[in-house]
Design an enzyme around this catalytic site. Structure first.
Site, PDB file in Angstrom:
ATOM      1  N   ALA A 186     -64.563  47.402  46.887  1.00  0.00           N
ATOM      2  CA  ALA A 186     -63.609  46.351  47.239  1.00  0.00           C
ATOM      3  C   ALA A 186     -64.319  45.157  47.846  1.00  0.00           C
ATOM      4  O   ALA A 186     -65.251  45.292  48.634  1.00  0.00           O
ATOM      5  CB  ALA A 186     -62.580  46.897  48.229  1.00  0.00           C
ATOM      6  N   SER A 225     -68.602  48.156  49.212  1.00  0.00           N
ATOM      7  CA  SER A 225     -67.581  47.149  49.504  1.00  0.00           C
ATOM      8  C   SER A 225     -68.173  45.938  50.206  1.00  0.00           C
ATOM      9  O   SER A 225     -69.151  46.034  50.956  1.00  0.00           O
ATOM     10  CB  SER A 225     -66.488  47.765  50.383  1.00  0.00           C
ATOM     11  N   ARG A 243     -35.537  11.636  24.109  1.00  0.00           N
ATOM     12  CA  ARG A 243     -34.756  12.545  24.951  1.00  0.00           C
ATOM     13  C   ARG A 243     -35.612  13.579  25.668  1.00  0.00           C
ATOM     14  O   ARG A 243     -35.153  14.225  26.606  1.00  0.00           O
ATOM     15  CB  ARG A 243     -33.672  13.234  24.114  1.00  0.00           C
ATOM     16  N   LYS A 303     -42.720  14.821  21.047  1.00  0.00           N
ATOM     17  CA  LYS A 303     -41.970  16.069  21.198  1.00  0.00           C
ATOM     18  C   LYS A 303     -42.654  17.242  20.504  1.00  0.00           C
ATOM     19  O   LYS A 303     -42.729  18.343  21.051  1.00  0.00           O
ATOM     20  CB  LYS A 303     -40.568  15.866  20.634  1.00  0.00           C
ATOM     21  N   ASN A 340     -34.633  18.860  21.295  1.00  0.00           N
ATOM     22  CA  ASN A 340     -34.507  17.453  21.638  1.00  0.00           C
ATOM     23  C   ASN A 340     -34.804  17.149  23.101  1.00  0.00           C
ATOM     24  O   ASN A 340     -35.056  16.006  23.457  1.00  0.00           O
ATOM     25  CB  ASN A 340     -33.095  16.965  21.312  1.00  0.00           C
ATOM     26  N   ASN A 374     -71.839  33.507  40.926  1.00  0.00           N
ATOM     27  CA  ASN A 374     -72.396  33.060  39.652  1.00  0.00           C
ATOM     28  C   ASN A 374     -72.620  31.560  39.555  1.00  0.00           C
ATOM     29  O   ASN A 374     -73.200  31.082  38.585  1.00  0.00           O
ATOM     30  CB  ASN A 374     -71.478  33.493  38.502  1.00  0.00           C
ATOM     31  N   ASN A 409     -25.108  22.617   7.917  1.00  0.00           N
ATOM     32  CA  ASN A 409     -26.347  22.050   7.404  1.00  0.00           C
ATOM     33  C   ASN A 409     -27.439  22.071   8.476  1.00  0.00           C
ATOM     34  O   ASN A 409     -27.249  21.565   9.585  1.00  0.00           O
ATOM     35  CB  ASN A 409     -26.095  20.604   6.952  1.00  0.00           C
ATOM     36  N   ARG A 442     -78.363  43.142  54.768  1.00  0.00           N
ATOM     37  CA  ARG A 442     -77.539  42.752  55.909  1.00  0.00           C
ATOM     38  C   ARG A 442     -78.369  42.848  57.192  1.00  0.00           C
ATOM     39  O   ARG A 442     -79.382  43.550  57.248  1.00  0.00           O
ATOM     40  CB  ARG A 442     -76.306  43.653  56.014  1.00  0.00           C
TER      41      ARG A 442
END
Length: 453
Positions: A365, A390, A17, A24, A229, A371, A172, A425
Site C-alpha cells: 500500500a 508499503s 440550438r 453539432k 438539436n 516516473n 418521415n 530510509r
C-alpha cells in the site's frame, strides 16, 4: 450488394440550438463524434464512398468523419437553402453515376445499417425514391407517410394534414434513398416556390410520381431516427446508445449487476463471463477479457484487463495499462502505461506509472513509481516474485530484481539485485520524554493565543 452506392451525409447546419463553439456533429456520443457514428452506419451498408456536405467547422468535421474503411470527400454548402439544395452541393459526386444514393444526416447518430440496407434493397427492386419512416405514438410535428397499394403517395406536413391524416403514426425521418441513375434529374426539378423560398428534399416524392416513377417507404425503429438539436437531446441520445450497447453485451454473456450505472465507449470490448459491478466508466480503448472482474466505481481507458484479473473498487486504469491473467489492481490505485504480470498484486493506494511488474510480485500500500522528473518520463522494472513494502517510493529509472524485498517506507534510487533486501530510509531514533515536552509547548502556545483574543 453488387450495386454501387454513394452516401450523401448532410452536416452543414449552423447548430445554433446547441449553443456551442463547435459544430453539432462534432459533439460526442459514447466517446465518438456524432458524424463518425453516421459514417460507420452507412459504411456497413456497403457504400462505395461518402459525400460529406459541410459548412461550419468543415475541416474538423471532415477529419472526424474519416474513420477508415470508406472514402470520404467533403463538399461545401455555401448557403443554407433547404435539404434539396444541400444534397446538390454534392452534385459532382452524384454525377459519377452510382446505382444508389443514400441521403442521411450527420446529427442522427443512432441510425444503423439495417434500415439503410432495406432502402437500398427497395431501389434494387425498382423504386426510384425510398423514404425511411418510423412509427411513433407521438407523431405531432412530423410529416406523415401516406401509403396506398404499397406505394408512398405523399409526405403530408402536419399543418396541411386532414384529421384522418394526422392520425397516421408512420412519420418521415428525413432519410431517403434515390435511384442514382435518375438522381440529378429528379433533384434538379425541386423548386422553391414556398414561404421560405427553400428547396425541400421531400418534394422528390411528388416529382418522381409525376414522372411515373415508383416511390415506396421502409420502416426503422423510432429510436434510431432520433436527431440531435440541443444538449438535452444529446443526453437522451447518449442514454439510448448506452442502453442498446449494454443490452448487446449482456446478451453476449457479460454480467452487469446494475447496467444502468455502467457507461461504455463506442469501442469498449468486454468478453464472455466478465463481471462489471455498478458505477463503472469505460473510456476509449478499453478491452476486458472474459472472466475478468471490474469492481464498483472504477474508470478504465486505453487499458487491457486479461482473463481472471480484477480491478477496483475505486481504481483507475489509464492508457497503456495492461493487466495479465489473474493479476489484481485494488482500491484507490492508478496504473498508467504499466504492465502488471500474471498473478501480481497492486492492492491499494498505489500509483504505477511507466513500469513493468513481474509475475507473482506484491506491491504494498502507498507505493509510488516516481516516473517523472518534471521534464522526462522514466521506467521502473520490477522482477517476478518481488515484495515491495508499503509506502515505498521507487525513483525511476530503476530496476528491482526477481524475489527482491524492499523494506517499508524506503526511497529506492539505485537498482536492487535478485534476492536482495533494500532499505532506503533513515535509522529510527527514540527521544525519551520528548513527546511530552512537545505537547506541553504546543498547549502553552494555544493558551497564549486564547488569552490574547
Amino acid at each position: 450488394m453488387e450495386r454501387t452506392c454513394l452516401a450523401v451525409i448532410l452536416a452543414a447546419g449552423d447548430s445554433t440550438r446547441m449553443k456551442s463553439s463547435k459544430s453539432k456533429v462534432l459533439h460526442d456520443v459514447a466517446g465518438r463524434p456524432m458524424i463518425a457514428h453516421v459514417v460507420d452506419a452507412v459504411a456497413a451498408t456497403g457504400v462505395s464512398s461518402v459525400a460529406l456536405v459541410v459548412g461550419r467547422d468543415a475541416e474538423r468535421v471532415a477529419k472526424a468523419a474519416d474513420i477508415g474503411g470508406v472514402t470520404v470527400k467533403s463538399y461545401i454548402q455555401e448557403q443554407r437553402l433547404g435539404t434539396g439544395h444541400a444534397v446538390l452541393a454534392a452534385r459532382e459526386a452524384i454525377a459519377e453515376g452510382y446505382d444508389d444514393i443514400l441521403v442521411t444526416y450527420g446529427d442522427v447518430p443512432l441510425q444503423t445499417a439495417g434500415p439503410l440496407f432495406e432502402a437500398r434493397k427497395a431501389l434494387a427492386e425498382g423504386s426510384d425514391i425510398v423514404v425511411i419512416g418510423f412509427h411513433t405514438d407521438r407523431p405531432t410535428g412530423y410529416g406523415r407517410l401516406l401509403v396506398k397499394d404499397g406505394e408512398l403517395i405523399a409526405i403530408r406536413e402536419e399543418k396541411d394534414a386532414t384529421d384522418a391524416e394526422r392520425a397516421v403514426k408512420w412519420c418521415n425521418s428525413g432519410l431517403m434513398a434515390i435511384n442514382g441513375r435518375k438522381a440529378l434529374d429528379l433533384l434538379s426539378r425541386i423548386g422553391n416556390s414556398n414561404a421560405k423560398g427553400e428547396y425541400y428534399l421531400t418534394d422528390l416524392v411528388e416529382i418522381a410520381r409525376s414522372l411515373g416513377g415508383r416511390v415506396t417507404a421502409v420502416d426503422a425503429p423510432e429510436v434510431e431516427m432520433a436527431g440531435c438539436n440541443n444538449r438535452a437531446e444529446l443526453a437522451t441520445i447518449e442514454r439510448f446508445w448506452q442502453e442498446r450497447r449494454r443490452h448487446e453485451l449482456m446478451l453476449s454473456g457479460v454480467t452487469m449487476i446494475a447496467p444502468e450505472t455502467v457507461f461504455l465507449c463506442y469501442d469498449t470490448v468486454i468478453g464472455q463471463d466478465a463481471l462489471i459491478e455498478p458505477n463503472v466508466v469505460f473510456g476509449p480503448g478499453a478491452v476486458i477479457d472474459g472472466g475478468a472482474v471490474i469492481h464498483a466505481f472504477s474508470h478504465i481507458e486505453g487499458a487491457h484487463v486479461s482473463e481472471g484479473a480484477t480491478v477496483g473498487p475505486f481504481a483507475r486504469l489509464r492508457p497503456g495499462a495492461d493487466l495479465s491473467i489473474g493479476s489484481k489492481v485494488g482500491n484507490f490505485c492508478e496504473v498508467k502505461n504499466g504492465k502488471i504480470g500474471e498473478g501480481a498484486k497492486v492492492n491499494h493506494l498505489t500509483y504505477i506509472g511507466d513500469a513493468v511488474i513481474g509475475s507473482g510480485t506484491n506491491i504494498g500500500a502507498g507505493t509510488i513509481t516516481c516516473n517523472y522528473d518534471g521534464v522526462n518520463k522514466f521506467e521502473t522494472v520490477i522482477g517476478k516474485d518481488a515484495f515491495i513494502g508499503s509506502n515505498s517510493s521507487l525513483v525511476a529509472p530503476v530496476t528491482i530484481g526477481d524475489s527482491a524485498y524492499i523494506a517499508s517506507g524506503s526511497v529506492i534510487t539505485a537498482d536492487v539485485p535478485d534476492d536482495a533486501l533494500a532499505f532506503g530510509r533513515a535509522r529510527q531514533e527514540i527521544k525519551p520524554e520528548r513527546a511530552k515536552l512537545l505537547r506541553e509547548r504546543a498547549l502553552a502556545i494555544k493558551a497564549a493565543k486564547k488569552a490574547k483574543g
